[in-house]
Design a protein around this motif. Structure first.
Motif, PDB file in Angstrom:
ATOM      1  N   ALA A  90       4.470  14.840  -1.719  1.00 17.70           N
ATOM      2  CA  ALA A  90       3.447  16.196  -2.133  1.00 17.70           C
ATOM      3  C   ALA A  90       4.535  17.096  -1.975  1.00 17.70           C
ATOM      4  CB  ALA A  90       1.965  15.804  -1.426  1.00 17.70           C
ATOM      5  N   GLY A  91       4.999  17.253  -0.554  1.00 17.74           N
ATOM      6  CA  GLY A  91       5.510  18.647  -0.505  1.00 17.74           C
ATOM      7  C   GLY A  91       6.879  19.013  -1.565  1.00 17.74           C
ATOM      8  N   ARG A  92       7.319  17.550  -1.961  1.00 19.61           N
ATOM      9  CA  ARG A  92       8.500  17.823  -3.182  1.00 19.61           C
ATOM     10  C   ARG A  92       7.833  18.575  -4.119  1.00 19.61           C
ATOM     11  NH1 ARG A  92      11.280  12.258  -0.945  1.00 19.61           N
ATOM     12  NH2 ARG A  92      12.654  13.131   0.450  1.00 19.61           N
ATOM     13  N   VAL A  93       6.549  17.876  -4.696  1.00 20.15           N
ATOM     14  CA  VAL A  93       5.946  18.676  -5.716  1.00 20.15           C
ATOM     15  C   VAL A  93       5.892  20.103  -5.573  1.00 20.15           C
ATOM     16  CG1 VAL A  93       4.000  18.489  -7.085  1.00 20.15           C
ATOM     17  CG2 VAL A  93       5.109  16.553  -6.337  1.00 20.15           C
ATOM     18  N   GLY A  94       5.539  20.420  -4.436  1.00 21.56           N
ATOM     19  CA  GLY A  94       5.268  22.261  -3.968  1.00 21.56           C
ATOM     20  C   GLY A  94       6.721  22.601  -3.980  1.00 21.56           C
ATOM     21  N   LEU A  95       7.685  21.887  -3.589  1.00 22.40           N
ATOM     22  CA  LEU A  95       9.212  22.357  -3.846  1.00 22.40           C
ATOM     23  C   LEU A  95       9.466  22.703  -5.193  1.00 22.40           C
ATOM     24  CD1 LEU A  95      11.733  23.366  -2.406  1.00 22.40           C
ATOM     25  CD2 LEU A  95      12.473  20.959  -2.206  1.00 22.40           C
ATOM     26  N   LEU A  96       9.153  21.662  -5.949  1.00 28.73           N
ATOM     27  CA  LEU A  96       9.613  21.842  -7.237  1.00 28.73           C
ATOM     28  C   LEU A  96       8.781  23.025  -8.064  1.00 28.73           C
ATOM     29  CD1 LEU A  96      11.106  20.858  -9.919  1.00 28.73           C
ATOM     30  CD2 LEU A  96       9.007  19.092 -10.091  1.00 28.73           C
ATOM     31  N   HIS A  97       7.324  23.301  -7.762  1.00 24.99           N
ATOM     32  CA  HIS A  97       6.766  24.368  -8.109  1.00 24.99           C
ATOM     33  C   HIS A  97       7.377  25.787  -7.604  1.00 24.99           C
ATOM     34  CE1 HIS A  97       3.376  27.411  -8.281  1.00 24.99           C
ATOM     35  NE2 HIS A  97       3.257  26.810  -9.420  1.00 24.99           N
ATOM     36  N   GLY A  98       7.761  25.585  -6.372  1.00 18.83           N
ATOM     37  CA  GLY A  98       8.620  26.869  -6.013  1.00 18.83           C
ATOM     38  C   GLY A  98       9.747  27.180  -6.668  1.00 18.83           C
ATOM     39  N   ILE A  99      10.545  26.115  -6.871  1.00 11.34           N
ATOM     40  CA  ILE A  99      11.625  26.212  -7.593  1.00 11.34           C
ATOM     41  C   ILE A  99      11.681  26.894  -9.028  1.00 11.34           C
ATOM     42  CG2 ILE A  99      13.694  24.982  -8.874  1.00 11.34           C
ATOM     43  CD1 ILE A  99      13.659  23.078  -6.432  1.00 11.34           C
ATOM     44  N   ARG A 100      10.417  26.257  -9.875  1.00  7.42           N
ATOM     45  CA  ARG A 100      10.186  26.715 -11.266  1.00  7.42           C
ATOM     46  C   ARG A 100       9.701  28.105 -10.961  1.00  7.42           C
ATOM     47  NH1 ARG A 100       7.912  21.026 -13.656  1.00  7.42           N
ATOM     48  NH2 ARG A 100      10.087  20.281 -13.855  1.00  7.42           N
ATOM     49  N   THR A 101       8.830  28.583 -10.117  1.00  8.94           N
ATOM     50  CA  THR A 101       8.199  30.082 -10.194  1.00  8.94           C
ATOM     51  C   THR A 101       9.024  30.814  -9.433  1.00  8.94           C
ATOM     52  OG1 THR A 101       6.774  29.246  -8.361  1.00  8.94           O
ATOM     53  CG2 THR A 101       5.917  28.846 -10.608  1.00  8.94           C
ATOM     54  N   PHE A 102       9.987  30.856  -8.725  1.00  5.10           N
ATOM     55  CA  PHE A 102      10.730  31.755  -7.921  1.00  5.10           C
ATOM     56  C   PHE A 102      11.681  32.524  -8.823  1.00  5.10           C
ATOM     57  CE2 PHE A 102      15.102  32.510  -5.806  1.00  5.10           C
ATOM     58  CZ  PHE A 102      14.442  33.337  -4.858  1.00  5.10           C
ATOM     59  N   LYS A 103      11.592  33.887  -8.337  1.00  2.69           N
ATOM     60  CA  LYS A 103      12.256  35.115  -8.905  1.00  2.69           C
ATOM     61  C   LYS A 103      13.146  35.688  -8.064  1.00  2.69           C
ATOM     62  CE  LYS A 103       8.100  36.033 -11.839  1.00  2.69           C
ATOM     63  NZ  LYS A 103       6.689  36.794 -11.607  1.00  2.69           N
ATOM     64  N   PRO A 104      14.604  35.498  -8.319  1.00  2.00           N
ATOM     65  CA  PRO A 104      15.588  35.792  -7.542  1.00  2.00           C
ATOM     66  C   PRO A 104      15.357  37.299  -7.452  1.00  2.00           C
ATOM     67  CG  PRO A 104      16.487  34.354  -9.077  1.00  2.00           C
ATOM     68  CD  PRO A 104      15.023  34.732  -9.360  1.00  2.00           C
ATOM     69  N   GLY A 105      15.848  37.781  -6.315  1.00  3.24           N
ATOM     70  CA  GLY A 105      15.775  39.284  -5.914  1.00  3.24           C
ATOM     71  C   GLY A 105      14.520  39.749  -5.398  1.00  3.24           C
ATOM     72  N   GLU A 106      13.412  38.981  -5.529  1.00  5.06           N
ATOM     73  CA  GLU A 106      12.152  39.438  -4.763  1.00  5.06           C
ATOM     74  C   GLU A 106      12.250  39.077  -3.371  1.00  5.06           C
ATOM     75  OE1 GLU A 106       8.615  38.406  -6.717  1.00  5.06           O
ATOM     76  OE2 GLU A 106       9.342  39.409  -8.747  1.00  5.06           O
ATOM     77  N   ASN A 107      12.345  37.877  -3.073  1.00  8.90           N
ATOM     78  CA  ASN A 107      12.480  37.165  -1.902  1.00  8.90           C
ATOM     79  C   ASN A 107      13.597  36.168  -1.537  1.00  8.90           C
ATOM     80  OD1 ASN A 107       9.825  38.308  -1.077  1.00  8.90           O
ATOM     81  ND2 ASN A 107       8.777  36.491  -2.091  1.00  8.90           N
ATOM     82  N   LYS A 108      13.703  35.797  -0.365  1.00  8.19           N
ATOM     83  CA  LYS A 108      14.715  34.489  -0.075  1.00  8.19           C
ATOM     84  C   LYS A 108      13.752  33.634  -0.741  1.00  8.19           C
ATOM     85  CE  LYS A 108      16.049  33.805   3.901  1.00  8.19           C
ATOM     86  NZ  LYS A 108      16.486  33.518   5.328  1.00  8.19           N
ATOM     87  N   PHE A 109      14.841  32.257  -1.046  1.00  4.26           N
ATOM     88  CA  PHE A 109      13.858  31.237  -1.686  1.00  4.26           C
ATOM     89  C   PHE A 109      13.083  30.529  -0.508  1.00  4.26           C
ATOM     90  CE2 PHE A 109      13.771  26.601  -2.488  1.00  4.26           C
ATOM     91  CZ  PHE A 109      12.994  26.741  -3.536  1.00  4.26           C
ATOM     92  N   SER A 110      13.396  30.335   0.578  1.00  2.60           N
ATOM     93  CA  SER A 110      12.770  29.766   1.630  1.00  2.60           C
ATOM     94  C   SER A 110      11.249  30.361   1.876  1.00  2.60           C
ATOM     95  CB  SER A 110      13.444  29.471   2.851  1.00  2.60           C
ATOM     96  OG  SER A 110      13.890  30.854   3.196  1.00  2.60           O
ATOM     97  N   THR A 111      11.396  31.723   1.850  1.00  2.56           N
ATOM     98  CA  THR A 111      10.204  32.443   2.177  1.00  2.56           C
ATOM     99  C   THR A 111       9.297  32.348   1.004  1.00  2.56           C
ATOM    100  OG1 THR A 111      11.591  34.258   3.120  1.00  2.56           O
ATOM    101  CG2 THR A 111       9.136  34.984   2.375  1.00  2.56           C
ATOM    102  N   TRP A 112       9.713  32.062  -0.170  1.00  2.24           N
ATOM    103  CA  TRP A 112       8.850  31.539  -1.154  1.00  2.24           C
ATOM    104  C   TRP A 112       8.230  30.440  -1.318  1.00  2.24           C
ATOM    105  CZ3 TRP A 112       5.980  34.027  -4.810  1.00  2.24           C
ATOM    106  CH2 TRP A 112       5.646  33.283  -6.068  1.00  2.24           C
ATOM    107  N   ALA A 113       9.240  29.353  -1.154  1.00  4.04           N
ATOM    108  CA  ALA A 113       8.811  27.748  -1.134  1.00  4.04           C
ATOM    109  C   ALA A 113       8.003  27.361  -0.228  1.00  4.04           C
ATOM    110  CB  ALA A 113      10.381  27.082  -1.271  1.00  4.04           C
ATOM    111  N   ILE A 114       8.283  27.805   1.095  1.00  2.00           N
ATOM    112  CA  ILE A 114       7.486  27.206   2.139  1.00  2.00           C
ATOM    113  C   ILE A 114       5.863  27.180   1.961  1.00  2.00           C
ATOM    114  CG2 ILE A 114       6.767  27.428   4.614  1.00  2.00           C
ATOM    115  CD1 ILE A 114       9.665  27.798   5.167  1.00  2.00           C
ATOM    116  N   PRO A 115       5.190  28.365   1.520  1.00  2.00           N
ATOM    117  CA  PRO A 115       4.085  28.732   1.108  1.00  2.00           C
ATOM    118  C   PRO A 115       3.486  27.603  -0.019  1.00  2.00           C
ATOM    119  CG  PRO A 115       4.621  30.672   1.580  1.00  2.00           C
ATOM    120  CD  PRO A 115       5.877  29.576   1.477  1.00  2.00           C
ATOM    121  N   GLN A 116       4.269  27.281  -0.999  1.00  2.00           N
ATOM    122  CA  GLN A 116       4.356  26.385  -1.960  1.00  2.00           C
ATOM    123  C   GLN A 116       4.169  25.070  -1.587  1.00  2.00           C
ATOM    124  OE1 GLN A 116       3.913  27.928  -5.128  1.00  2.00           O
ATOM    125  NE2 GLN A 116       4.129  29.748  -4.253  1.00  2.00           N
ATOM    126  N   ILE A 117       5.190  24.817  -0.628  1.00  2.00           N
ATOM    127  CA  ILE A 117       5.111  23.366  -0.044  1.00  2.00           C
ATOM    128  C   ILE A 117       3.788  23.245   0.790  1.00  2.00           C
ATOM    129  CG2 ILE A 117       6.236  21.923   1.586  1.00  2.00           C
ATOM    130  CD1 ILE A 117       8.856  23.369   0.547  1.00  2.00           C
TER     131      ILE A 117
END
Length: 90
Positions: free
Chosen positions: A53-80
């Motif tokens: 389930a966490g990997r599905v959240g990570l996949l959602h984070g990868i697909r919705t991440f916008k470079p330049g706004e945040n670090k990836f980990s900052t964006w992905a952890i709430p998604q996970i």
């Protein structure tokens, strides 16, 4: 564009992953483990299902991440965390 299926299923849903997404998933899988161990280590659950389930959240984070706004980990952890919470509620 060739899509790669994830190896496991969650509730009979198979997610298709682009090779670049697959590379990002492998590179950031530690975020899923760290999130699970920090927030959900005392819960009674099937650990493999929660990791998936966490990997599905990570996949959602990868697909919705916008470079330049945040670090990836900052964006992905709430998604996970959100994906794991949704799984545990169901």
């Amino acid at each position: 564009m060739k899509l790669i299926p994830l190896t496991k299923k969650i509730k009979s849903v198979r997610y298709l992953v682009h090779p670049k997404e697959s590379e990002m998933l492998a590179k950031n899988d530690g975020l899923v483990w760290a999130t699970m161990l920090r927030w959900y280590r005392h819960e009674a659950f099937d650990r493999e299902e929660v990791i998936q389930a966490g990997r599905v959240g990570l996949l959602h984070g990868i697909r919705t991440f916008k470079p330049g706004e945040n670090k990836f980990s900052t964006w992905a952890i709430p998604q996970i965390r959100g994906a794991i919470n949704n799984y545990l509620r169901s």
